[in-house]
Motif scaffolding. Sequence first.
Motif, PDB file in Angstrom:
ATOM      1  N   UNK A 220       7.787  -7.055 -12.191  1.00  0.00           N
ATOM      2  CA  UNK A 220       6.514  -7.733 -11.971  1.00  0.00           C
ATOM      3  C   UNK A 220       6.697  -9.134 -11.386  1.00  0.00           C
ATOM      4  N   UNK A 221       5.906  -9.431 -10.379  1.00  0.00           N
ATOM      5  CA  UNK A 221       5.925 -10.744  -9.727  1.00  0.00           C
ATOM      6  C   UNK A 221       4.686 -10.887  -8.886  1.00  0.00           C
ATOM      7  N   UNK A 222       4.257 -12.102  -8.679  1.00  0.00           N
ATOM      8  CA  UNK A 222       3.002 -12.363  -7.972  1.00  0.00           C
ATOM      9  C   UNK A 222       3.045 -11.796  -6.554  1.00  0.00           C
ATOM     10  N   UNK A 223       2.098 -10.950  -6.233  1.00  0.00           N
ATOM     11  CA  UNK A 223       1.927 -10.330  -4.923  1.00  0.00           C
ATOM     12  C   UNK A 223       3.121  -9.492  -4.488  1.00  0.00           C
ATOM     13  N   UNK A 224       3.894  -9.010  -5.452  1.00  0.00           N
ATOM     14  CA  UNK A 224       4.993  -8.100  -5.144  1.00  0.00           C
ATOM     15  C   UNK A 224       4.570  -6.690  -5.524  1.00  0.00           C
ATOM     16  N   UNK A 225       4.544  -5.797  -4.532  1.00  0.00           N
ATOM     17  CA  UNK A 225       4.205  -4.407  -4.821  1.00  0.00           C
ATOM     18  C   UNK A 225       5.230  -3.838  -5.783  1.00  0.00           C
ATOM     19  N   UNK A 226       4.740  -3.163  -6.793  1.00  0.00           N
ATOM     20  CA  UNK A 226       5.618  -2.753  -7.879  1.00  0.00           C
ATOM     21  C   UNK A 226       5.636  -1.234  -8.000  1.00  0.00           C
ATOM     22  N   UNK A 227       5.730  -0.724  -9.219  1.00  0.00           N
ATOM     23  CA  UNK A 227       6.111   0.670  -9.475  1.00  0.00           C
ATOM     24  C   UNK A 227       5.048   1.707  -9.111  1.00  0.00           C
ATOM     25  N   UNK A 228       3.775   1.350  -9.233  1.00  0.00           N
ATOM     26  CA  UNK A 228       2.709   2.329  -9.043  1.00  0.00           C
ATOM     27  C   UNK A 228       1.882   2.072  -7.799  1.00  0.00           C
ATOM     28  N   UNK A 229       0.960   2.997  -7.519  1.00  0.00           N
ATOM     29  CA  UNK A 229       0.134   2.943  -6.307  1.00  0.00           C
ATOM     30  C   UNK A 229      -1.270   3.398  -6.702  1.00  0.00           C
ATOM     31  N   UNK A 230      -2.208   2.448  -6.720  1.00  0.00           N
ATOM     32  CA  UNK A 230      -3.566   2.762  -7.173  1.00  0.00           C
ATOM     33  C   UNK A 230      -4.609   2.113  -6.261  1.00  0.00           C
ATOM     34  N   UNK A 231      -5.053   2.826  -5.218  1.00  0.00           N
ATOM     35  CA  UNK A 231      -6.058   2.285  -4.300  1.00  0.00           C
ATOM     36  C   UNK A 231      -7.488   2.513  -4.830  1.00  0.00           C
ATOM     37  N   UNK A 232      -7.754   1.977  -6.009  1.00  0.00           N
ATOM     38  CA  UNK A 232      -9.063   2.128  -6.667  1.00  0.00           C
ATOM     39  C   UNK A 232      -9.542   0.764  -7.116  1.00  0.00           C
ATOM     40  N   UNK A 233     -10.839   0.511  -6.921  1.00  0.00           N
ATOM     41  CA  UNK A 233     -11.417  -0.716  -7.466  1.00  0.00           C
ATOM     42  C   UNK A 233     -12.757  -0.431  -8.118  1.00  0.00           C
TER      43      UNK A 233
END
Length: 708
Positions: free
Chosen positions: A284-297
């Motif tokens: 985890x880090x600011x604005x770093x794409x991490x482990x998952x992918x969730x294009x939902x809002x």
Amino acid sequence: QNALQMTATHSNYIDPNNLKFEEIKILGLSKEIASVSVSQNGAVQTYPLDITYDPVRKVAVIAGLQLELGKSYTVNWTLKVNVNERFDCHPGPDSTKEKCEQLGCTWEEAGNSGAPYCYYSSNSPYSIESLNYSSSGIVATLGLDSSKVRANEASTAPISTLRLEVKYHLNNMLQFKISDYQNPRYEVPVPLNLPSSPTSSSQDRLYEVALQIKPFGIQIRRKSTGTVIWDSGLPTFTFSDMFIQISTRLASQYIYGFGEAEHPTFRHNMSWHTWGMFTRDQPPGYKLNSYGYHPFYMALEEDGNAHGVLLLNSNAMDVTFQPTPALTYRTTGGILDFYMVLGPTPELVVQEYTELIGRPVMPAYWSLGFQLCRYGYANDSEIARVVEDMKAAQIPYDVQYSDIDYMERQIDFTLSPHFAGLPALINKIKEEGMRFIIILDPAISGNETNYPAFTRGVTDDVFIKRPDSNEILFSKLWDTLSLLICLVFLLFLQLYAAHAAFPDFFRNSTVEWWKREILEVYNNPDAAKSLKFDGLWIDMNEPASFLNGAVDGCRNDLLNNPPYMPQLGSKELGLSFKSPCMEAQQHLADGTPVRHYDVHNLYGWSQTKPTLEALQSVTKERGIVITRSTYPGSGRWSGHWLGDNTAAWDQLGKSVVGMLDFSLFGISYTGADICGFFQEAEYEMCLRWMQLGAFYPFSRNHNGKGTK
């Protein structure tokens, strides 16, 4: 196009009174006029103009003109663009005035506001050519005005054969999809819970849909309030092979969701922030794409109503928020396939979304208790001492773990000689009412002299390969290494780390192979080696690689470094950074070949369901699976922990934000590593974190090797 062409068709008359047109009134103008130019036969005319604008009536007046009768003129005007109304025309790096104008866009510096200097000043070249309404939806064909197409590279040239399909699935849910009707494109193979045919009725629908013909746009309005909750009639829309972009105005500034990344706040900051999405072994880090992918809002409207939007796409993507308020999606492939749920409360939005993607898994009752783990247990005796020390300290806990230490040289489905007593220890603590969870990584060592799991995998053809060949794509992962100083670690990795093959969990043969290997761990032919685990923890399934790409390199630069690189961490190193090569080939259950470029972000999702099925098959109990990499729908089969965090005070609050995000994503069994994974924990911080962690649905203290 903000121009008035005045052509004199007969000019043999000379007016004796020297009459002239002095004023032009423009009705329905959405913005104030910034400048006006007048030319006669190409020669610029200079007049002392007086320009006024009424923003309420949307009327502009250009006065002070001297346009003589019998002569031809062209009057052009430009509109003032509020910086918050700018939509970025050059989202990539190194934007310049020259590059901007080559794209047919406008360059204007905006100080330190965060607004783009290069922005669209002309409409999208797409419009609707044909339109068909029915009781269950709308079908439209889009046309492309080639004269208005902006400069593009070959792989980003706009596609001219697009179709829009709108389906009114339910009274509270609709779908709108844009795809190429002439050339089939990759579509996400994740099944959704949709009615076989739309069941909504016009009088009961919570929404109304209107289409803008030219330029093309979609507008969705909440019927009960008239609030516009989606409006894509904006200049950004483009659809090409490797770059798809669409923007929408938003109903408010109250936007939540999108991930996985470390968000400082639950509600998004709308002041020109871009977030990338691409699964990666990234702490985890600011604005770093991490482990998952969730294009939902989820969005809250100004009156408190709520709605949610899913873009069912799995290619590398980013989203930009701007204070308009508006949102821009940019993705590197696939199609645009949106699903909107209308709530109208936040609770109903989550219910409707999980009805669509699948309800969260029901965790075993025991998995709600406190759990303990660390990376770096030296042997089974150390775990046994931990269990006894916890009992002596009267700290209640229900679940003990073992990280990859229990394996022989960190190889799946093996047992280290240092952990020869682990099977008996597991049996003992289970007799005392506790449970035990072990870890499995997806990558399989490929250069062992006697490793049945790999040999059987080759026989069953389970591994990801190079395209249209029988060559397994090898990367490198754990072997006999430990975490060393970075440069030494990388050298050691290059020389000694194991060649690793990645199982393709889309294949039916892989699913069956994976289940058999797990069964053998649980019911080993040698009973003294049977690990009677109660849950499974699947890690490194982004999938993670300790080499960028493959052992002998990647072979398709276009896929690994696409024309548009989303705003990802280390994006200058390409999509294969800490990941397999994007040209690698996988096969869906029906045999359809797919590029890893398209399905990379589905890897964890594809592994999770067969892992739960294997667990429940061998234990005959509900159990629990914890996965690191997730996609919409992963929550049907697993929980999630927020990854390799740091022992720092700010991580306490950020863990709450992360869990709220994943509750929106339909993965409610979530928690962070209590007291932090990296670095040593301060006593007071760890105490407070244990207090907070008692309220995590997934409550586990886990830390890294050599820390305390």
